[in-house]
Design an enzyme around this catalytic site. Structure first.
Site: not given
Length: 385
Positions: A219, A277
């Site tokens: 990320h 996520d």
């Protein structure tokens, strides 16, 4: 067994076919073309007015539907999550764990391994495990439990990998930590993708990590050294490295839309891997949840640690990510690359993540509002609205 999906807009990484069709034989794409379809198939799906896109691949998801891979360490829970993912057009995923004691991670990996062995087409394919931690920088813990964060331990990691019989496919580490070099080298020797994340590394340390074998950014920007024009940090090093795939959480909460666009325009869609996520709160109502033993409060779909307010994963789904990226002006082809082909390539998997002859017949059929109507895995319908 043969199937043809007809009259829809076929979206591949290379082209968009108006009034196209996809012929599937024995779980593999046999033909892609423009109507009229003149062949024969045992099953016919009319997709008029709909999009036929490659099935989404999520390489970073912790859970969905009240379950997560670290807390619910049994194959039945993993298979249940696989079904839930299919509702969002996901046809394959990596089960992501969070920082935890070695024994917990071993149990989680074994549960995924058993679920893979038990899987008979129930929902999305289980590609393996993504270990997010425990070898990360406590200064950049984010929503990871600091009680279990530890320095890279090669012998411990070897034990984990070997005891789980090859199910570990990706590991996220902070490359600046002592011992990280050897762990990266070992992981690469076992074909495990190494992702840099939850890291306080400098720009120079980032470039070194890429040379050692880091091929993915966990990320991007989130859980990384903040960018400064005199000290750019690891995020810029990863962004500038052409062989590194870049995870982006495209919920427009973790990153401003302008930053998402900047990354895509600089790196091109071929390097951008859209991920969720997602945590157990996904597909659930607002409330109190847990992630790695930490209390998480979800309000209006946004997940934050109860004590610090730090973002704690998301409730994003891949169909929403596809829609969000399209809303920024990217073409359907570009969106499909970032939700399907680039994720597959980031794991080194061939013939997955596209609608082309010889590829696995993993397909999502979407309506004009990008809502999932059907999900097809290896030529079998695993979800239909």
């Amino acid at each position: 067994m043969s199937m043809v999906i007809r009259n829809g807009v076929v979206v591949t990484s290379l082209r968009v076919i108006e009034r196209g069709y996809v012929l599937i034989r024995n779980g593999v794409i046999a033909e892609v073309g423009k109507e009229p379809f003149s062949g024969y198939a045992e099953e016919v799906i009319d997709a008029e007015g709909m999009l036929i896109v490659p099935g989404f691949i999520d390489t970073h998801t912790h859970g969905i539907g009240g379950l997560d891979f670290t807390a619910n360490r049994d194959p039945e829970s993993v298979l249940k999550m696989a079904k839930s993912y299919a509702r969002h057009g996901i046809t394959a995923f990596l089960a992501s764990t969070v920082t935890a004691p070695l024994e917990v991670l071993e149990e989680a990996c074994r549960a995924v391994r058993e679920a893979i062995d038990m899987w008979r087409g129930e929902g999305a394919k289980i590609l393996g495990v993504h270990l997010e931690g425990p070898y990360i920088n406590p200064e950049m813990a984010g929503a990871q439990n600091k009680a279990w964060i530890r320095k890279p331990d090669l012998e411990e990691f070897k034990r984990l990998v070997e005891s789980c019989r090859g199910v570990v496919k990706q590991v996220t580490i902070a490359p600046e930590l002592p011992g990280a070099d050897k762990l990266i080298e070992y992981a690469r020797s076992r074909g495990i993708i190494v992702s840099a994340g939850h890291t306080n590394a400098s720009y120079e340390e980032g470039l070194k990590a890429v040379k050692l074998g880091v091929t993915k950014a966990n990320h991007l920007f989130n859980g990384m050294t903040r960018f400064h024009h005199r000290e750019p940090g690891i995020a810029l090093a990863l962004l500038q490295s052409p062989n590194v795939y870049l995870e982006i959480i495209a919920d427009f909460i973790h990153l401003h839309p302008a930053v998402v666009k900047m990354v895509i325009d600089y790196a091109t869609p071929k390097r951008v891997v859209l991920v969720t996520d997602s945590i157990a709160a996904t597909d659930m109502s607002d409330g109190i949840y847990e992630l790695g033993g930490l209390k998480v409060i979800v309000e209006k779909g946004v997940c934050r640690l109860a004590d610090t307010g730090v973002l704690a994963g998301s409730t994003l789904t891949m169909d929403e990510a596809f829609k969000n990226i399209a809303s920024l002006g990217y073409s359907l082809q570009e969106a499909a690359i970032m939700t399907s082909l680039a994720p597959a390539k980031s794991l080194g998997i061939e013939r997955l993540g596209d609608i082309e002859v010889g590829y696995s017949a993993d397909i999502a059929i979407l309506d004009k509002d990008f809502r999932v109507v059907k999900t097809i895995v290896s030529g079998e319908i695993v979800y239909e609205k």
